[in-house]
Every structure is written in structure tokens, then in C-alpha cells.
Motif scaffolding. Sequence first.
Motif, PDB file in Angstrom:
ATOM      1  N   PRO A 174       0.803  -1.242   0.000  1.00  0.00           N
ATOM      2  CA  PRO A 174       0.000   0.000   0.000  1.00  0.00           C
ATOM      3  C   PRO A 174       0.829   1.282   0.000  1.00  0.00           C
ATOM      4  O   PRO A 174       0.353   2.322  -0.464  1.00  0.00           O
ATOM      5  CB  PRO A 174      -0.822  -0.121   1.297  1.00  0.00           C
ATOM      6  N   TYR A 175       2.066   1.235   0.498  1.00  0.00           N
ATOM      7  CA  TYR A 175       2.909   2.433   0.507  1.00  0.00           C
ATOM      8  C   TYR A 175       3.220   2.919  -0.907  1.00  0.00           C
ATOM      9  O   TYR A 175       3.532   4.096  -1.110  1.00  0.00           O
ATOM     10  CB  TYR A 175       4.221   2.164   1.247  1.00  0.00           C
ATOM     11  N   PHE A 176       3.144   2.011  -1.878  1.00  0.00           N
ATOM     12  CA  PHE A 176       3.484   2.371  -3.253  1.00  0.00           C
ATOM     13  C   PHE A 176       2.285   2.928  -4.026  1.00  0.00           C
ATOM     14  O   PHE A 176       2.414   3.250  -5.208  1.00  0.00           O
ATOM     15  CB  PHE A 176       4.056   1.152  -3.990  1.00  0.00           C
ATOM     16  N   ARG A 177       1.135   3.033  -3.374  1.00  0.00           N
ATOM     17  CA  ARG A 177      -0.038   3.591  -4.046  1.00  0.00           C
ATOM     18  C   ARG A 177       0.121   5.085  -4.325  1.00  0.00           C
ATOM     19  O   ARG A 177      -0.366   5.591  -5.340  1.00  0.00           O
ATOM     20  CB  ARG A 177      -1.286   3.375  -3.185  1.00  0.00           C
ATOM     21  N   THR A 178       0.811   5.785  -3.419  1.00  0.00           N
ATOM     22  CA  THR A 178       0.976   7.230  -3.554  1.00  0.00           C
ATOM     23  C   THR A 178       1.701   7.574  -4.857  1.00  0.00           C
ATOM     24  O   THR A 178       2.775   7.045  -5.138  1.00  0.00           O
ATOM     25  CB  THR A 178       1.772   7.795  -2.359  1.00  0.00           C
ATOM     26  N   ASP A 179       1.079   8.445  -5.639  1.00  0.00           N
ATOM     27  CA  ASP A 179       1.656   8.918  -6.912  1.00  0.00           C
ATOM     28  C   ASP A 179       1.907   7.785  -7.906  1.00  0.00           C
ATOM     29  O   ASP A 179       2.730   7.945  -8.826  1.00  0.00           O
ATOM     30  CB  ASP A 179       2.971   9.679  -6.671  1.00  0.00           C
ATOM     31  N   PHE A 180       1.234   6.650  -7.725  1.00  0.00           N
ATOM     32  CA  PHE A 180       1.483   5.533  -8.639  1.00  0.00           C
ATOM     33  C   PHE A 180       1.044   5.890 -10.057  1.00  0.00           C
ATOM     34  O   PHE A 180       1.763   5.623 -11.025  1.00  0.00           O
ATOM     35  CB  PHE A 180       0.727   4.281  -8.166  1.00  0.00           C
ATOM     36  N   LEU A 181      -0.133   6.474 -10.198  1.00  0.00           N
ATOM     37  CA  LEU A 181      -0.658   6.801 -11.525  1.00  0.00           C
ATOM     38  C   LEU A 181       0.179   7.861 -12.224  1.00  0.00           C
ATOM     39  O   LEU A 181       0.416   7.781 -13.433  1.00  0.00           O
ATOM     40  CB  LEU A 181      -2.111   7.273 -11.398  1.00  0.00           C
ATOM     41  N   SER A 182       0.679   8.831 -11.466  1.00  0.00           N
ATOM     42  CA  SER A 182       1.405   9.946 -12.082  1.00  0.00           C
ATOM     43  C   SER A 182       2.897   9.683 -12.270  1.00  0.00           C
ATOM     44  O   SER A 182       3.512  10.246 -13.181  1.00  0.00           O
ATOM     45  CB  SER A 182       1.216  11.211 -11.241  1.00  0.00           C
ATOM     46  N   GLU A 183       3.483   8.823 -11.415  1.00  0.00           N
ATOM     47  CA  GLU A 183       4.928   8.612 -11.496  1.00  0.00           C
ATOM     48  C   GLU A 183       5.322   7.181 -11.878  1.00  0.00           C
ATOM     49  O   GLU A 183       6.105   6.969 -12.806  1.00  0.00           O
ATOM     50  CB  GLU A 183       5.590   8.989 -10.161  1.00  0.00           C
ATOM     51  N   SER A 184       4.783   6.202 -11.164  1.00  0.00           N
ATOM     52  CA  SER A 184       5.236   4.818 -11.365  1.00  0.00           C
ATOM     53  C   SER A 184       4.720   4.223 -12.668  1.00  0.00           C
ATOM     54  O   SER A 184       5.482   3.582 -13.411  1.00  0.00           O
ATOM     55  CB  SER A 184       4.801   3.954 -10.177  1.00  0.00           C
ATOM     56  N   LEU A 185       3.430   4.390 -12.968  1.00  0.00           N
ATOM     57  CA  LEU A 185       2.857   3.778 -14.167  1.00  0.00           C
ATOM     58  C   LEU A 185       3.498   4.296 -15.452  1.00  0.00           C
ATOM     59  O   LEU A 185       3.838   3.492 -16.342  1.00  0.00           O
ATOM     60  CB  LEU A 185       1.342   3.986 -14.182  1.00  0.00           C
ATOM     61  N   PRO A 186       3.703   5.609 -15.611  1.00  0.00           N
ATOM     62  CA  PRO A 186       4.405   6.082 -16.818  1.00  0.00           C
ATOM     63  C   PRO A 186       5.809   5.492 -16.942  1.00  0.00           C
ATOM     64  O   PRO A 186       6.273   5.215 -18.056  1.00  0.00           O
ATOM     65  CB  PRO A 186       4.452   7.606 -16.615  1.00  0.00           C
ATOM     66  N   LEU A 187       6.469   5.313 -15.797  1.00  0.00           N
ATOM     67  CA  LEU A 187       7.811   4.705 -15.813  1.00  0.00           C
ATOM     68  C   LEU A 187       7.742   3.281 -16.359  1.00  0.00           C
ATOM     69  O   LEU A 187       8.567   2.881 -17.195  1.00  0.00           O
ATOM     70  CB  LEU A 187       8.377   4.702 -14.395  1.00  0.00           C
ATOM     71  N   PHE A 188       6.746   2.509 -15.919  1.00  0.00           N
ATOM     72  CA  PHE A 188       6.603   1.131 -16.391  1.00  0.00           C
ATOM     73  C   PHE A 188       6.265   1.092 -17.880  1.00  0.00           C
ATOM     74  O   PHE A 188       6.728   0.204 -18.604  1.00  0.00           O
ATOM     75  CB  PHE A 188       5.520   0.408 -15.589  1.00  0.00           C
ATOM     76  N   ASN A 189       5.461   2.040 -18.328  1.00  0.00           N
ATOM     77  CA  ASN A 189       5.125   2.101 -19.751  1.00  0.00           C
ATOM     78  C   ASN A 189       6.375   2.309 -20.600  1.00  0.00           C
ATOM     79  O   ASN A 189       6.574   1.636 -21.620  1.00  0.00           O
ATOM     80  CB  ASN A 189       4.121   3.237 -20.018  1.00  0.00           C
ATOM     81  N   ARG A 190       7.207   3.255 -20.177  1.00  0.00           N
ATOM     82  CA  ARG A 190       8.442   3.532 -20.929  1.00  0.00           C
ATOM     83  C   ARG A 190       9.380   2.335 -20.894  1.00  0.00           C
ATOM     84  O   ARG A 190      10.083   2.048 -21.874  1.00  0.00           O
ATOM     85  CB  ARG A 190       9.146   4.763 -20.345  1.00  0.00           C
ATOM     86  N   LEU A 191       9.388   1.643 -19.786  1.00  0.00           N
ATOM     87  CA  LEU A 191      10.305   0.515 -19.610  1.00  0.00           C
ATOM     88  C   LEU A 191      10.015  -0.619 -20.597  1.00  0.00           C
ATOM     89  O   LEU A 191      10.925  -1.346 -21.014  1.00  0.00           O
ATOM     90  CB  LEU A 191      10.184  -0.007 -18.176  1.00  0.00           C
ATOM     91  N   LEU A 192       8.728  -0.770 -20.981  1.00  0.00           N
ATOM     92  CA  LEU A 192       8.334  -1.884 -21.841  1.00  0.00           C
ATOM     93  C   LEU A 192       8.340  -1.542 -23.322  1.00  0.00           C
ATOM     94  O   LEU A 192       7.964  -2.380 -24.150  1.00  0.00           O
ATOM     95  CB  LEU A 192       6.937  -2.375 -21.435  1.00  0.00           C
ATOM     96  N   THR A 193       8.760  -0.325 -23.664  1.00  0.00           N
ATOM     97  CA  THR A 193       8.842   0.024 -25.083  1.00  0.00           C
ATOM     98  C   THR A 193      10.020  -0.681 -25.738  1.00  0.00           C
ATOM     99  O   THR A 193      10.979  -1.076 -25.072  1.00  0.00           O
ATOM    100  CB  THR A 193       8.995   1.539 -25.261  1.00  0.00           C
ATOM    101  N   LYS A 194       9.940  -0.808 -27.039  1.00  0.00           N
ATOM    102  CA  LYS A 194      10.989  -1.525 -27.780  1.00  0.00           C
ATOM    103  C   LYS A 194      12.342  -0.850 -27.614  1.00  0.00           C
ATOM    104  O   LYS A 194      13.369  -1.517 -27.440  1.00  0.00           O
ATOM    105  CB  LYS A 194      10.609  -1.593 -29.259  1.00  0.00           C
ATOM    106  N   SER A 195      12.346   0.482 -27.623  1.00  0.00           N
ATOM    107  CA  SER A 195      13.614   1.204 -27.502  1.00  0.00           C
ATOM    108  C   SER A 195      14.251   0.979 -26.129  1.00  0.00           C
ATOM    109  O   SER A 195      15.467   0.822 -26.018  1.00  0.00           O
ATOM    110  CB  SER A 195      13.388   2.700 -27.739  1.00  0.00           C
TER     111      SER A 195
END
Length: 644
Positions: free
Chosen positions: A356-377
Motif C-alpha cells: 500500500p505504501y506504493f499507491r501514492t503517486d502511482f498513476l502519475s509517477e510509477s505507471l508512466p515509468l513502467f510504460n516507458r520501460l516496456l517500449t521496444k527502444s
Amino acid sequence: MSVEQNLEQFLKDVDEIAEIIQGLSSDDATSQEHIIAKADQKLALLKKKENEDGIRTKTNRTVFNNSPAGSFPQSNSEMSQDSFLAHLEKDAAERAEKRTQDKALANALKDLGNEAYAKGDYESAVQHYSEGLEILRDMQVLYTNRAQAYIKMEKYQNAITDCEWALKCDEKCLKAYVHMGKAYLGLKKYDEARKYYKKITDLDGNKEKMVKGTTQTVFRTNSGFNVIGDNTVINRSLISKQADPMDVDLCLSVLTLWQAVCTGNEENQRLFISHPNVTQQLLALLSSDVPDVQSKTLDLLSIYSMTEEGRSLLVKHLHPSRLLKSLVIYVTLMDRRAVKAMDILHSLTLEQRLKPYFRTDFLSESLPLFNRLLTKSSMSLVNMAVFPLCIAVIGHLTEDRIIRSTMAGSLEFWNSCLLAVDECSVPAAGQAHQDILVALLGLMFNLSLEENSVIQGTGVDISTRCLSLLNSKDGTIVTRSVGILSRVLPQCTAAVGLSVQGGIVKKLIKCLKAGGQRTSSYAVKVLAVCTKQDPQAQSDVVKYDKKFATLVPLLCSEDEKIIGNTALCLGNCFNVPGAAASLLQSDIVKLLLTHAGGDANQSSVQQNAAIALGKLCTAEPRYMMRLRELHGIEILNSCMKYIK
């Protein structure tokens, strides 16, 4: 003569008398002569000392019997030898008795001192220890205990004196060296303190932990964390990019010190991490451009990640989303730093209570990071050996319901996952890509627990990828692909039809024949969904599973989910002409009736079995006779309440 000198002389006299008594019992005549001479000399010295002190003692000069053992004495001087021996023995016994009594009394006073010390009454403790020493001057433990109390009272020089006396009693007394080290630290004589701490490890290498623990405590109690953390020069160096070599050296020295005082010491860990400047400092150090600084910082965080309390301290005092972002970036490095960073994240995200500690700012910070991480580049730049662990970290976070809902509701993230699956599924992909694919499928399996419009809209794309992966030779890939299908197809009707057209039934029958509890559970659920919605799936089951040779045995499974879905699938397939008749020579009626009238924990098992039995008898009336023989009508009537 001082008290100390008197004590030393007394101990020396006791040792010499003990040696004389032992020598007189010897059978060797030469040894006896030597001891007699030594005894005469000792008596003369004692007489001289008494005369000097003003005490006149009349002492008979005794001549000891040199005749062989067992012979009779021939003179008065020979008689005096026996008297002297008897006197010495009596004196020794009296002294031993008195010492026993003194020791018991001294121990009682020591216990009183310990009780006072435990209560924080150090003055009373010192008084009791001192009274004990007046009774027994060579009791080493009283000196070390009193020294410890003196240290609490900040009477460091008194403590050092007591430790010196303890060492005269026992030169290998480790506690004396420990307390001397503490006392010199209190006097800020650090070189002296270091000398005595080193003496401990010289005497016993196994006591290194004792020395370390003492040093850590002294660092804490002397406000070491505040001294360093509040220093302007040090703080500026820690939060800069360390472009200057002097800044680098200072950072490495401070990190080494922090690591030393925090290792294995939870109290120091708590004080350090709660310091106001530490959050900014650690996050800045993680983003340093200097590899050695990064590595040292990771080593420090690893100390916390190894214990339950340490992990709690990290997520409570550091900004979890920023820490996550800082550590995930290390996946692009090709050395041990990437492994250290992922190990820390793995330990932090594995515990359910910390997610639960990782819920804070997950949508604004963590999720975009994961999206970039899975790109082909990005995937072309990552450390392929460590990347599966990084994806597993994301998977751990999806076990939190709120985080999972956020991720599963993101169309962009689903598309990133599917593109990553495509990247890892190319024919030329090696083992590293296959390991990443396994981790990706595990992540998608967790996300597919959710039911939402995004999954419904991407169901066709998801099922298409998973269907192609059923041809894999890797059992884990097949199992996870079937698992995803078992959750996605019920949400997407269009995906069911396309999957049936793509030959899913044949592939699933093959999976069931291969066995495996988990794979079978997922596969039979998919078959139940497909045969319920698509008549073509019913025909394919009849075609590829002759006489239901694969499905019917699943009715004997110990897993109620497998039984319920198998009964549902069979009931759907009995709609195919001739399908029911193919089981006339089997015990299908008894199997279904057993489950329909049984006491399964899940009512859906009874419901599906009853429906399948009804469809069986409807499609092939010849089963009615067998049903009546087993009193099936009555059983079905009694279980009608389970049928919705």
C-alpha cells in the motif's frame, strides 16, 4: 605501603606458602631439603618484617626430619616439623574457610549492586561493589561492574583505574578492555580507546562483533548521526553530482561510516533513516554519476532490505514512488549495481503489508515509468539477465488491489505489455527473451484478474497472443497463457469466436492430455467458456477428444473447480448429435450423479453435474434406466434447489 601494594604482597605470600606445602609432601629427599631451606628463609623474612613493624613474635627455629618415610623421629627438632606441618595445614584450612565465607558475602553484595545498576541507581551500585571489594580485594567481577557504573556516572578515570585492577586479577579479562575503551571514548581519547578495543580482538577474534556493537552504540549516543547529517559541507557534497574528486572521497567515507554503524543495529538504522536530511541525501546519491557512490549507496539500502523492520523503515521514511523510480533505472546497467537494485526492490514489494505504501503517486509517477520501460527502444537497452526480476517487481505490486485496478485500467499499459510480448516471441529470440516473456505473462495474468472495459476492448489482441504461445515448448509459458485466456475470454465474446476459429480446442485437449494440475484447471475452464458460447467448440471437443477420453477422467479430480468446469463442458457437448451415445459403455451416469447429489463446497459443482446429467438423459433416453437403478430421479429432485 599502599593498599594496592599490600594486596599484591599478600597474593604473593599465599602463592609461596602453597608451593611450600605442596613441596613438603614430596617423596624426593632432595626436593624436601630445598623446600625446607625455602621455608626457613620465608620464616626468617616474616620474623624480620614483624620486628620492623614493632611486633615481637617468639618463633622456634624448626629443623625438619630428613629421615626416610616411616622412620621414628629421633629428636625434638624432628618433632617440631610435624607441628609446623599441622600448623600450616590448619592455617590453610582456616584461610580457605574464611575465603569461602568472604566470597559468599562479596557475591551477595555484587548482586545488590547489580540490582541497583538495573534500576539506574549507579551511586548505590558503586557503594555495594566497593563494600564487596573491602571483603574480597581480588574479585575481578566487582572491579569491572564498578567500572561500568562509573562510566554511567561519567567518572571515566575511576572506571579506568578499576579496569586496571581487574586486569591485575585476570590479564585476559575482556570486559575490562571493553570498559576501558568506553571510558577513553568518554574522555575523547580515541587513540587509547582504539588500542584497548583492538586488544579484545587480539585476545579473541570471535569478539569482533562485541567491539563493533559497542562502537555503534557510542556513535549513536554521542549524536554521531546529527553531527554528520547537519554538517553543511558534508550535506552539500552528498546532494551534489560529486564532480570534484574531494566530494567523491567525502561521500564514499560518509557512506562507509553509515554502513558500519547501521549493519546489524536496528536502533542505529532507525535513527539514521529518520534524520530530516537523509531522504534527500539518499535519493541524490542513488542518482549520482559516480559508480562507486551508487554502489555504496545500494550497499547501505541493502542492509535495510534484509530485515522486516529495515524494510518497513525504508518505505515509511523514503518516498516509495521516488525510491522505486530511482532503483528501476538501474536495470539499464550491465554490472552488479543492477542486481543490487532489483534485489532491494524485490524484497520491498514482496511483502503484502508494504504494497500500500506504493499507491501514492502511482498513476502519475510509477505507471508512466513502467510504460516507458516496456517500449521496444527501452528493452534494447536493459540488462537482459536482470529485466525479468524488474518485471516481477511490477507483478508483485499488482497483488495490491488498488494498484492492480489502476494498471489493468490503463489501455496504454496493456498495449505496452502486448508489444513487449511480441518483442520476446520472435523466432530468433534466445533464452533471455524467453525468461522475460515468462515474467511478462505472469504480470498479465495478475492484471487479468480485473474485469473492466479495457480488458473487454483488448480481449481479442490479448487472446491472439496467448493462443499463439500455446505452441511453445516451455511449460510455464503454456500454463500462463492458458491462465490468461481463462480470465480474458469470459469478458470478451468476440475473442471466444476468434479463438475457436484459431484452433484453441485442439490445443487445449493436447494440454489436458499432457496433464498438470494448474494447466488442466485453466484449460478446462476455457473449454467450458468456449463450448457454452460457440457450437463449433462443442463439435471440436467431440472431434478431438474421442469418447471424451480426456474429459471424463477429470470428473474424478480432487479439485472442485476442475470437476465443475468439466461437468459444464460435457453438458454443453451433449448437444452434439451422437456425443452422449458415445459414453453408453462408461459409468458417466454414476459419476455425474455422485457430484450432483454430493456435498461439494461449491454449489456450482452440483449444479453443473445435475445439468449435465439432465442433458445426457435428454440426448440419449437409454441412460434413464441406469438413472432409475441408481435412484437418480430422487437424488436429482432433492438437489433441484442448487439449480438456478
